[in-house]
Design a protein around this motif. Structure first.
Motif, PDB file in Angstrom:
ATOM      1  N   ARG A   1     129.555  89.318 108.716  1.00 25.50           N
ATOM      2  CA  ARG A   1     130.458  90.402 108.312  1.00 25.50           C
ATOM      3  C   ARG A   1     131.582  89.865 107.438  1.00 25.50           C
ATOM      4  O   ARG A   1     132.113  90.570 106.583  1.00 25.50           O
ATOM      5  CB  ARG A   1     131.039  91.091 109.536  1.00 25.50           C
ATOM      6  CG  ARG A   1     130.019  91.872 110.358  1.00 25.50           C
ATOM      7  CD  ARG A   1     129.485  93.101 109.609  1.00 25.50           C
ATOM      8  NE  ARG A   1     130.541  93.881 108.979  1.00 25.50           N
ATOM      9  CZ  ARG A   1     131.304  94.743 109.605  1.00 25.50           C
ATOM     10  NH1 ARG A   1     131.152  94.963 110.902  1.00 25.50           N
ATOM     11  NH2 ARG A   1     132.234  95.428 108.945  1.00 25.50           N
TER      12      ARG A   1
ATOM     13  N   PHE B   1     123.829 102.922 104.506  1.00 24.36           N
ATOM     14  CA  PHE B   1     124.501 101.669 104.199  1.00 24.36           C
ATOM     15  C   PHE B   1     124.859 100.882 105.450  1.00 24.36           C
ATOM     16  O   PHE B   1     125.134 101.456 106.506  1.00 24.36           O
ATOM     17  CB  PHE B   1     125.789 101.958 103.419  1.00 24.36           C
ATOM     18  CG  PHE B   1     125.540 102.348 101.994  1.00 24.36           C
ATOM     19  CD1 PHE B   1     125.183 103.647 101.668  1.00 24.36           C
ATOM     20  CD2 PHE B   1     125.645 101.405 100.987  1.00 24.36           C
ATOM     21  CE1 PHE B   1     124.935 104.002 100.354  1.00 24.36           C
ATOM     22  CE2 PHE B   1     125.403 101.756  99.673  1.00 24.36           C
ATOM     23  CZ  PHE B   1     125.048 103.045  99.360  1.00 24.36           C
ATOM     24  N   GLY B   2     124.859  99.564 105.276  1.00 22.79           N
ATOM     25  CA  GLY B   2     125.387  98.696 106.303  1.00 22.79           C
ATOM     26  C   GLY B   2     126.904  98.720 106.294  1.00 22.79           C
ATOM     27  O   GLY B   2     127.525  99.412 105.485  1.00 22.79           O
ATOM     28  N   GLN B   3     127.502  97.930 107.187  1.00 24.39           N
ATOM     29  CA  GLN B   3     128.957  97.908 107.328  1.00 24.39           C
ATOM     30  C   GLN B   3     129.651  97.051 106.278  1.00 24.39           C
ATOM     31  O   GLN B   3     130.870  97.075 106.181  1.00 24.39           O
ATOM     32  CB  GLN B   3     129.330  97.392 108.719  1.00 24.39           C
ATOM     33  CG  GLN B   3     128.945  98.340 109.847  1.00 24.39           C
ATOM     34  CD  GLN B   3     129.863  99.553 109.891  1.00 24.39           C
ATOM     35  OE1 GLN B   3     129.666 100.516 109.171  1.00 24.39           O
ATOM     36  NE2 GLN B   3     130.868  99.482 110.734  1.00 24.39           N
ATOM     37  N   GLY B   4     128.877  96.302 105.523  1.00 26.62           N
ATOM     38  CA  GLY B   4     129.460  95.469 104.475  1.00 26.62           C
ATOM     39  C   GLY B   4     129.740  94.046 104.932  1.00 26.62           C
ATOM     40  O   GLY B   4     129.947  93.787 106.127  1.00 26.62           O
TER      41      GLY B   4
ATOM     42  N   GLN C   1     131.080  95.722  95.753  1.00 25.67           N
ATOM     43  CA  GLN C   1     132.130  96.713  95.533  1.00 25.67           C
ATOM     44  C   GLN C   1     133.445  96.002  95.281  1.00 25.67           C
ATOM     45  O   GLN C   1     133.908  95.211  96.104  1.00 25.67           O
ATOM     46  CB  GLN C   1     132.281  97.643  96.745  1.00 25.67           C
ATOM     47  CG  GLN C   1     133.255  98.786  96.495  1.00 25.67           C
ATOM     48  CD  GLN C   1     133.208  99.843  97.577  1.00 25.67           C
ATOM     49  OE1 GLN C   1     133.043  99.553  98.754  1.00 25.67           O
ATOM     50  NE2 GLN C   1     133.324 101.111  97.183  1.00 25.67           N
TER      51      GLN C   1
ATOM     52  N   GLN D   1     133.236 107.633 101.174  1.00 22.73           N
ATOM     53  CA  GLN D   1     133.411 106.354 101.835  1.00 22.73           C
ATOM     54  C   GLN D   1     134.825 106.251 102.394  1.00 22.73           C
ATOM     55  O   GLN D   1     135.802 106.524 101.693  1.00 22.73           O
ATOM     56  CB  GLN D   1     133.162 105.207 100.856  1.00 22.73           C
ATOM     57  CG  GLN D   1     133.218 103.829 101.479  1.00 22.73           C
ATOM     58  CD  GLN D   1     132.953 102.730 100.468  1.00 22.73           C
ATOM     59  OE1 GLN D   1     133.092 102.927  99.265  1.00 22.73           O
ATOM     60  NE2 GLN D   1     132.569 101.557 100.951  1.00 22.73           N
TER      61      GLN D   1
ATOM     62  N   LEU E   1     137.188 107.867  99.412  1.00 19.17           N
ATOM     63  CA  LEU E   1     136.599 107.523  98.113  1.00 19.17           C
ATOM     64  C   LEU E   1     135.326 108.342  97.940  1.00 19.17           C
ATOM     65  O   LEU E   1     134.431 108.284  98.775  1.00 19.17           O
ATOM     66  CB  LEU E   1     136.276 106.026  98.066  1.00 19.17           C
ATOM     67  CG  LEU E   1     135.621 105.509  96.780  1.00 19.17           C
ATOM     68  CD1 LEU E   1     136.588 105.624  95.603  1.00 19.17           C
ATOM     69  CD2 LEU E   1     135.183 104.050  96.954  1.00 19.17           C
TER      70      LEU E   1
ATOM     71  N   LEU F   1     130.425 101.088  93.310  1.00 16.82           N
ATOM     72  CA  LEU F   1     129.372 100.199  93.792  1.00 16.82           C
ATOM     73  C   LEU F   1     128.509  99.797  92.604  1.00 16.82           C
ATOM     74  O   LEU F   1     128.029 100.658  91.867  1.00 16.82           O
ATOM     75  CB  LEU F   1     128.490 100.913  94.825  1.00 16.82           C
ATOM     76  CG  LEU F   1     129.115 101.191  96.178  1.00 16.82           C
ATOM     77  CD1 LEU F   1     128.259 102.175  96.953  1.00 16.82           C
ATOM     78  CD2 LEU F   1     129.255  99.902  96.965  1.00 16.82           C
TER      79      LEU F   1
ATOM     80  N   PHE G   1     127.491  95.311 100.040  1.00 19.11           N
ATOM     81  CA  PHE G   1     126.842  96.319 100.877  1.00 19.11           C
ATOM     82  C   PHE G   1     125.339  96.292 100.670  1.00 19.11           C
ATOM     83  O   PHE G   1     124.849  96.203  99.551  1.00 19.11           O
ATOM     84  CB  PHE G   1     127.347  97.726 100.533  1.00 19.11           C
ATOM     85  CG  PHE G   1     128.708  98.034 101.088  1.00 19.11           C
ATOM     86  CD1 PHE G   1     129.829  97.918 100.292  1.00 19.11           C
ATOM     87  CD2 PHE G   1     128.848  98.448 102.399  1.00 19.11           C
ATOM     88  CE1 PHE G   1     131.090  98.198 100.792  1.00 19.11           C
ATOM     89  CE2 PHE G   1     130.107  98.739 102.913  1.00 19.11           C
ATOM     90  CZ  PHE G   1     131.221  98.603 102.108  1.00 19.11           C
TER      91      PHE G   1
ATOM     92  N   ALA H   1     120.505 107.418 101.047  1.00 19.60           N
ATOM     93  CA  ALA H   1     120.662 105.982 101.227  1.00 19.60           C
ATOM     94  C   ALA H   1     121.594 105.744 102.409  1.00 19.60           C
ATOM     95  O   ALA H   1     122.650 106.370 102.518  1.00 19.60           O
ATOM     96  CB  ALA H   1     121.237 105.341  99.965  1.00 19.60           C
TER      97      ALA H   1
ATOM     98  N   GLU I   1     134.118 101.035 105.793  1.00 19.61           N
ATOM     99  CA  GLU I   1     132.803 101.586 106.125  1.00 19.61           C
ATOM    100  C   GLU I   1     131.933 101.660 104.870  1.00 19.61           C
ATOM    101  O   GLU I   1     132.428 101.582 103.751  1.00 19.61           O
ATOM    102  CB  GLU I   1     132.957 102.994 106.705  1.00 19.61           C
ATOM    103  CG  GLU I   1     133.842 103.089 107.925  1.00 19.61           C
ATOM    104  CD  GLU I   1     133.176 102.485 109.143  1.00 19.61           C
ATOM    105  OE1 GLU I   1     133.906 101.966 110.010  1.00 19.61           O
ATOM    106  OE2 GLU I   1     131.930 102.529 109.223  1.00 19.61           O
ATOM    107  N   GLY I   2     130.632 101.848 105.087  1.00 19.80           N
ATOM    108  CA  GLY I   2     129.748 102.107 103.961  1.00 19.80           C
ATOM    109  C   GLY I   2     129.791 103.577 103.590  1.00 19.80           C
ATOM    110  O   GLY I   2     130.211 104.416 104.388  1.00 19.80           O
ATOM    111  N   PRO I   3     129.353 103.924 102.380  1.00 18.75           N
ATOM    112  CA  PRO I   3     129.324 105.327 101.964  1.00 18.75           C
ATOM    113  C   PRO I   3     128.376 106.153 102.830  1.00 18.75           C
ATOM    114  O   PRO I   3     127.373 105.640 103.332  1.00 18.75           O
ATOM    115  CB  PRO I   3     128.814 105.262 100.517  1.00 18.75           C
ATOM    116  CG  PRO I   3     129.081 103.861 100.077  1.00 18.75           C
ATOM    117  CD  PRO I   3     128.935 103.022 101.300  1.00 18.75           C
TER     118      PRO I   3
END
Lengths: 110, 112
Positions: B9, B103-106, B37, A37, A86, B43, B90, B101, A41-43
């Motif tokens: 966001r 993931f979105g941008q959070g 997170q 990560q 990360l 996470l 997330f 998996a 941003e997302g992982p």
């Protein structure tokens, strides 16, 4: 306490050094995944290991799944500043409940 | 890039107010997840869904509820926000067991 324990939590090294990150659990996993990560941003998935004892290589990164499928390691050879980020391990428990470790924050200095 | 978007966001809300975060996917994936997170915790899974109207609790579900009335949308609700719920949230999607998996941008949520 998280189901997956990662160590170390933080790692700061010089460019060119080698390092290993560990992911341990008392539970057996059918597979383990490693994600990376970057800030904001997302992982993003790096690899999935499924078979006990399995070793997978991704350029300078080597991933290993323990024989008992309770642990995994990530080894980086000749780290570069671009490896900074990360690193998270993750595994499936109780069906599709994807759980993550606490993460290892790596900084590689030029 | 996998078709997954989170909204909003960023959000700042007051303690005690309800908040709903939305995760929308265009991949038709069966499984959807909500994580939070925080520094030093990686996470942590809040809730997840394995189909329309099928959801289950994760590791840190207290104070959160979810709903999935359509394949493409997974909503996370904080019924009465507290400062301890300040975090980055997330959403993730995936097609099945042992699969990747995405993931979105959070969503950065601040409860003041």
């Amino acid at each position: 306490t998280q189901l997956l324990e990662q160590s170390p939590q933080f790692l700061s090294i010089q460019e060119g050094e080698n390092l290993t990150v560990y992911c341990n659990s008392s539970s057996v996993f059918s597979s383990l995944q490693w994600y990376r990560q970057e800030p904001g941003e997302g992982p993003v998935l790096l690899v999935t290991v499924v078979t006990g004892g399995e070793v997978k290589k991704l350029k300078r990164l080597t991933f290993q799944f323990g024989d008992a499928r309770k642990d995994s390691s990530l080894h980086i050879t000749a780290a570069q500043p671009g490896d900074t980020g990360l690193y998270l391990c993750a595994g499936d428990i109780a069906g599709n409940m994807l759980t993550f470790g606490g993460g290892t924050r790596l900084m590689v200095k030029p | 890039d996998a078709g997954i978007t989170q909204s909003p966001r960023h959000k700042v809300t007051e303690t005690g107010t309800p908040v709903t975060l939305r995760c929308h996917q265009t991949e038709n994936h069966r499984y959807m997840y909500w994580y939070r997170q925080d520094p030093g915790h990686g996470l942590r899974l809040i809730h997840y869904s394995y189909g329309v109207k099928d959801t289950d609790k994760g590791e840190v579900s207290d104070g959160y509820s979810v709903s999935r009335s359509k394949t493409e949308d997974f909503l996370l609700t904080l019924e009465s926000a507290t400062s301890s719920q300040t975090s980055v949230y997330f959403c993730a999607i995936r097609s099945g067991f042992n699969t990747e998996a995405f993931f979105g941008q959070g969503t950065r949520l601040t409860v003041v």
